[in-house]
Design a protein around this motif. Structure first.
Motif, mmCIF file in Angstrom:
data_model
loop_
_atom_site.group_PDB
_atom_site.id
_atom_site.type_symbol
_atom_site.label_atom_id
_atom_site.label_comp_id
_atom_site.label_asym_id
_atom_site.label_seq_id
_atom_site.Cartn_x
_atom_site.Cartn_y
_atom_site.Cartn_z
ATOM 1 N N ILE A 235 50.286 2.317 33.731
ATOM 2 C CA ILE A 235 49.875 3.955 34.521
ATOM 3 C C ILE A 235 50.346 4.893 32.691
ATOM 4 C CG2 ILE A 235 50.805 6.274 35.421
ATOM 5 C CD1 ILE A 235 50.403 4.189 38.052
ATOM 6 N N LEU A 236 51.091 4.017 31.582
ATOM 7 C CA LEU A 236 51.279 4.448 31.239
ATOM 8 C C LEU A 236 50.865 4.272 29.864
ATOM 9 C CD1 LEU A 236 53.740 6.058 28.981
ATOM 10 C CD2 LEU A 236 55.367 4.079 28.553
ATOM 11 N N GLY A 237 50.310 3.366 29.931
ATOM 12 C CA GLY A 237 49.034 2.978 29.185
ATOM 13 C C GLY A 237 47.947 3.652 29.327
ATOM 14 N N LEU A 238 47.436 4.294 30.405
ATOM 15 C CA LEU A 238 45.901 4.825 31.042
ATOM 16 C C LEU A 238 46.594 6.654 30.185
ATOM 17 C CD1 LEU A 238 45.293 3.131 34.144
ATOM 18 C CD2 LEU A 238 43.911 3.157 31.798
ATOM 19 N N LEU A 239 47.567 6.962 30.571
ATOM 20 C CA LEU A 239 48.328 9.107 29.955
ATOM 21 C C LEU A 239 48.197 7.857 28.646
ATOM 22 C CD1 LEU A 239 51.152 8.761 33.063
ATOM 23 C CD2 LEU A 239 49.320 10.037 32.284
ATOM 24 N N ILE A 240 48.795 7.467 27.821
ATOM 25 C CA ILE A 240 48.398 7.986 26.476
ATOM 26 C C ILE A 240 47.214 7.525 26.036
ATOM 27 C CG2 ILE A 240 49.386 6.352 24.630
ATOM 28 C CD1 ILE A 240 51.134 6.044 25.934
ATOM 29 N N VAL A 241 46.559 6.774 26.909
ATOM 30 C CA VAL A 241 44.479 6.314 26.002
ATOM 31 C C VAL A 241 44.092 7.667 26.808
ATOM 32 C CG1 VAL A 241 42.423 5.392 26.905
ATOM 33 C CG2 VAL A 241 44.608 4.071 25.905
ATOM 34 N N PHE A 242 44.547 8.138 27.962
ATOM 35 C CA PHE A 242 43.678 9.514 28.584
ATOM 36 C C PHE A 242 43.502 10.605 27.248
ATOM 37 C CE2 PHE A 242 42.356 12.965 31.151
ATOM 38 C CZ PHE A 242 40.848 12.629 31.602
ATOM 39 N N SER A 243 44.926 11.190 26.774
ATOM 40 C CA SER A 243 46.569 12.288 26.286
ATOM 41 C C SER A 243 44.836 12.087 24.867
ATOM 42 C CB SER A 243 47.018 11.729 26.142
ATOM 43 O OG SER A 243 47.812 12.139 27.349
ATOM 44 N N ILE A 244 44.634 10.623 23.694
ATOM 45 C CA ILE A 244 44.140 10.879 23.047
ATOM 46 C C ILE A 244 42.872 11.306 22.940
ATOM 47 C CG2 ILE A 244 43.898 9.135 21.465
ATOM 48 C CD1 ILE A 244 46.483 7.312 21.474
ATOM 49 N N LEU A 245 41.978 10.592 23.981
ATOM 50 C CA LEU A 245 40.626 11.150 24.180
ATOM 51 C C LEU A 245 40.536 12.467 24.247
ATOM 52 C CD1 LEU A 245 39.324 7.838 26.527
ATOM 53 C CD2 LEU A 245 39.615 8.081 24.211
#
Length: 178
Positions: free
Chosen positions: A158-168
């Protein structure tokens, strides 16, 4: 990014407590850490953070059911309930209010630059669907994998997906910045 880390402190403490003591102690630690986070934010910022309050109340209800019934499935539902609430609120902001939620949250960070309303709406929809899908993925993992795998997904996934989605999202926004 610092705020994302601050918001994830209870998750980190839950993760550590789970690895050392198990799901029931981790649930108690998560509830207490979330309560302390609400209190610290109230004292520090002089206001209540709705996101944290929602998380706290859902954690108390579902974490409490986990402790009362001695069944970890309830605490596993907590992230999904929170993500579904956030996704629904993001969707409803298209109908109610002059600005969508993401615009209200991020407009101040753009140093007076404004984006076309259609871009804010697309961004808001993408966050809404991201939260709804993430809640669904969490439930899938909760029912089809071990509690240990679910805790690892909750922390790393979840943390990884939130970071990746925020960067995108930031990359998409950068196209509209001068």
């Amino acid at each position: 990014m610092l705020e994302l880390f601050y918001d994830f402190i209870p998750v980190l403490l839950f993760f550590i407590a789970f690895k050392v003591y198990g799901i029931y102690v981790a649930t108690m630690v998560g509830i207490v850490a979330t309560a302390l986070q609400v209190i610290v934010t109230r004292l520090w910022k002089k206001k209540l953070d709705r996101k944290q309050l929602i998380t706290f109340f859902v954690f108390v209800i579902f974490g409490g059911m986990t402790l009362y019934f001695h069944n970890p499935i309830f605490v596993k539902w907590k992230p999904s309930i929170i993500f579904w609430i956030f996704g629904t609120v993001f969707l409803l902001s298209h109908v109610f209010g002059k600005k969508v939620i993401i615009q209200r949250m991020m407009e101040n960070m753009l140093d007076g630059k404004s984006l076309p309303p259609v871009i804010w709406k697309r961004m808001n929809l993408s966050w809404a669907f991201f939260f709804l899908i993430l809640g669904t993925v969490n439930i899938f993992i909760a029912y089809h994998f071990s509690t240990d795998a679910w805790v690892n997904f909750k922390f790393y996934g979840i943390l990884g997906l939130l970071i990746v989605f925020s960067i995108l999202q930031a990359l998409c926004l950068s196209r509209y910045m001068v």
